[in-house]
Design a protein around this motif. Structure first.
Motif, PDB file in Angstrom:
ATOM      1  N   GLU A 290       0.822  -1.214   0.000  1.00 37.71           N
ATOM      2  CA  GLU A 290       0.000   0.000   0.000  1.00 37.71           C
ATOM      3  C   GLU A 290       0.859   1.268   0.000  1.00 37.71           C
ATOM      4  O   GLU A 290       0.564   2.227  -0.715  1.00 37.71           O
ATOM      5  CB  GLU A 290      -0.961   0.001   1.183  1.00 37.71           C
ATOM      6  CG  GLU A 290      -2.089  -1.005   1.069  1.00 37.71           C
ATOM      7  CD  GLU A 290      -3.012  -0.782  -0.120  1.00 37.71           C
ATOM      8  OE1 GLU A 290      -3.363   0.375  -0.420  1.00 37.71           O
ATOM      9  OE2 GLU A 290      -3.393  -1.780  -0.754  1.00 37.71           O
ATOM     10  N   VAL A 291       1.922   1.277   0.777  1.00 46.08           N
ATOM     11  CA  VAL A 291       2.807   2.449   0.809  1.00 46.08           C
ATOM     12  C   VAL A 291       3.517   2.606  -0.528  1.00 46.08           C
ATOM     13  O   VAL A 291       3.663   3.716  -1.033  1.00 46.08           O
ATOM     14  CB  VAL A 291       3.805   2.353   1.988  1.00 46.08           C
ATOM     15  CG1 VAL A 291       4.899   3.401   1.878  1.00 46.08           C
ATOM     16  CG2 VAL A 291       3.072   2.496   3.315  1.00 46.08           C
ATOM     17  N   PHE A 292       3.932   1.485  -1.126  1.00 45.40           N
ATOM     18  CA  PHE A 292       4.541   1.560  -2.458  1.00 45.40           C
ATOM     19  C   PHE A 292       3.550   2.161  -3.456  1.00 45.40           C
ATOM     20  O   PHE A 292       3.922   3.007  -4.276  1.00 45.40           O
ATOM     21  CB  PHE A 292       4.996   0.169  -2.916  1.00 45.40           C
ATOM     22  CG  PHE A 292       5.624   0.186  -4.284  1.00 45.40           C
ATOM     23  CD1 PHE A 292       6.929   0.626  -4.456  1.00 45.40           C
ATOM     24  CD2 PHE A 292       4.912  -0.227  -5.392  1.00 45.40           C
ATOM     25  CE1 PHE A 292       7.515   0.666  -5.717  1.00 45.40           C
ATOM     26  CE2 PHE A 292       5.482  -0.204  -6.655  1.00 45.40           C
ATOM     27  CZ  PHE A 292       6.787   0.241  -6.817  1.00 45.40           C
ATOM     28  N   GLN A 293       2.298   1.743  -3.390  1.00 47.07           N
ATOM     29  CA  GLN A 293       1.288   2.304  -4.285  1.00 47.07           C
ATOM     30  C   GLN A 293       1.098   3.803  -4.031  1.00 47.07           C
ATOM     31  O   GLN A 293       0.892   4.567  -4.963  1.00 47.07           O
ATOM     32  CB  GLN A 293      -0.042   1.577  -4.119  1.00 47.07           C
ATOM     33  CG  GLN A 293      -0.038   0.179  -4.690  1.00 47.07           C
ATOM     34  CD  GLN A 293      -1.365  -0.526  -4.525  1.00 47.07           C
ATOM     35  OE1 GLN A 293      -2.095  -0.289  -3.576  1.00 47.07           O
ATOM     36  NE2 GLN A 293      -1.682  -1.407  -5.453  1.00 47.07           N
ATOM     37  N   LEU A 294       1.159   4.198  -2.774  1.00 51.93           N
ATOM     38  CA  LEU A 294       0.988   5.607  -2.414  1.00 51.93           C
ATOM     39  C   LEU A 294       2.047   6.478  -3.078  1.00 51.93           C
ATOM     40  O   LEU A 294       1.741   7.533  -3.618  1.00 51.93           O
ATOM     41  CB  LEU A 294       1.058   5.763  -0.888  1.00 51.93           C
ATOM     42  CG  LEU A 294       0.989   7.181  -0.331  1.00 51.93           C
ATOM     43  CD1 LEU A 294      -0.378   7.790  -0.596  1.00 51.93           C
ATOM     44  CD2 LEU A 294       1.282   7.164   1.160  1.00 51.93           C
TER      45      LEU A 294
ATOM     46  N   ALA B 175       2.425   5.661  -7.673  1.00 54.40           N
ATOM     47  CA  ALA B 175       1.327   5.858  -8.631  1.00 54.40           C
ATOM     48  C   ALA B 175       1.039   4.582  -9.420  1.00 54.40           C
ATOM     49  O   ALA B 175       0.393   4.616 -10.455  1.00 54.40           O
ATOM     50  CB  ALA B 175       1.600   7.028  -9.584  1.00 54.40           C
ATOM     51  N   PHE B 176       1.521   3.418  -8.950  1.00 56.56           N
ATOM     52  CA  PHE B 176       1.191   2.142  -9.572  1.00 56.56           C
ATOM     53  C   PHE B 176      -0.134   1.615  -9.037  1.00 56.56           C
ATOM     54  O   PHE B 176      -0.544   0.514  -9.345  1.00 56.56           O
ATOM     55  CB  PHE B 176       2.286   1.109  -9.296  1.00 56.56           C
ATOM     56  CG  PHE B 176       3.506   1.242 -10.167  1.00 56.56           C
ATOM     57  CD1 PHE B 176       3.698   2.314 -11.003  1.00 56.56           C
ATOM     58  CD2 PHE B 176       4.481   0.267 -10.137  1.00 56.56           C
ATOM     59  CE1 PHE B 176       4.824   2.432 -11.790  1.00 56.56           C
ATOM     60  CE2 PHE B 176       5.615   0.360 -10.926  1.00 56.56           C
ATOM     61  CZ  PHE B 176       5.787   1.447 -11.753  1.00 56.56           C
ATOM     62  N   GLY B 177      -0.782   2.370  -8.234  1.00 59.35           N
ATOM     63  CA  GLY B 177      -2.060   2.016  -7.632  1.00 59.35           C
ATOM     64  C   GLY B 177      -2.426   3.125  -6.670  1.00 59.35           C
ATOM     65  O   GLY B 177      -1.808   4.181  -6.668  1.00 59.35           O
TER      66      GLY B 177
END
Length: 166
Positions: free
Chosen positions: A117-121, A124-126
């Motif tokens: 979730e933090v990576f997505q935050l 912008a990959f999610g």
């Protein structure tokens, strides 16, 4: 003894493949050219954009899916977020020495989920969504319950075989 270590190796490979599957389905869900396009736009604005679209309010997305179930693919999103992490709760106890401890399992599951979730935050990959953390965590717990049931059945089955042998 040899058969047990071979089975353990297969379970480890299965768990690794499962983790790759999760990364593909959740993080790298777009086609490669789209991912390259997104990555080339990474700047401070992307992080601010991610924060703008993030959901930090528990049950906000879940409520939206329920309220607009007739318009959205709500069932797939809600159930999918749970189902995708059931194998984690089922397999981690088999591949990690202390993985059958509920709190260790839950901590590892939440670390993976929050990491995604933090990576997505920030990528912008999610989109970051606290409801995804909740639903994914429920999936980990359900997987662990399935693991406990399977372990109980196998132990009972082994005891039954032992009684027949005596």
């Amino acid at each position: 003894m040899k058969k047990e270590s071979t089975n353990n190796r297969y379970v480890r490979v299965l768990f690794f493949l499962y983790l790759l599957f999760v990364l593909k389905v959740i993080v790298f869900k777009y086609p490669l050219n789209r991912l390259v396009e997104i990555a080339s736009s990474w700047e401070k604005d992307v992080i601010l954009e991610g924060l703008k679209h993030a959901n930090f309010t528990l049950f906000k997305t879940i409520r939206m899916y329920i309220d607009y179930a007739y318009k959205l693919n709500s069932f797939e999103n809600l159930v999918g977020n749970v189902v995708v992490f059931i194998p984690f709760g089922l397999l981690l106890p088999c591949v990690m020495k202390r993985g059958d401890n509920f709190w260790i399992l839950l901590l590892n599951g939440l670390l993976l989920i929050c990491g995604i979730e933090v990576f997505q935050l920030f990528s912008a990959f999610g989109a970051f969504d606290v409801d995804d953390i909740l639903l994914n965590g429920i999936g980990v717990i359900l997987g662990y319950l399935i693991y406990l049931i399977c372990r109980r059945i196998c132990i009972c089955d082994d005891e039954g075989k032992r009684e027949l042998q005596q």
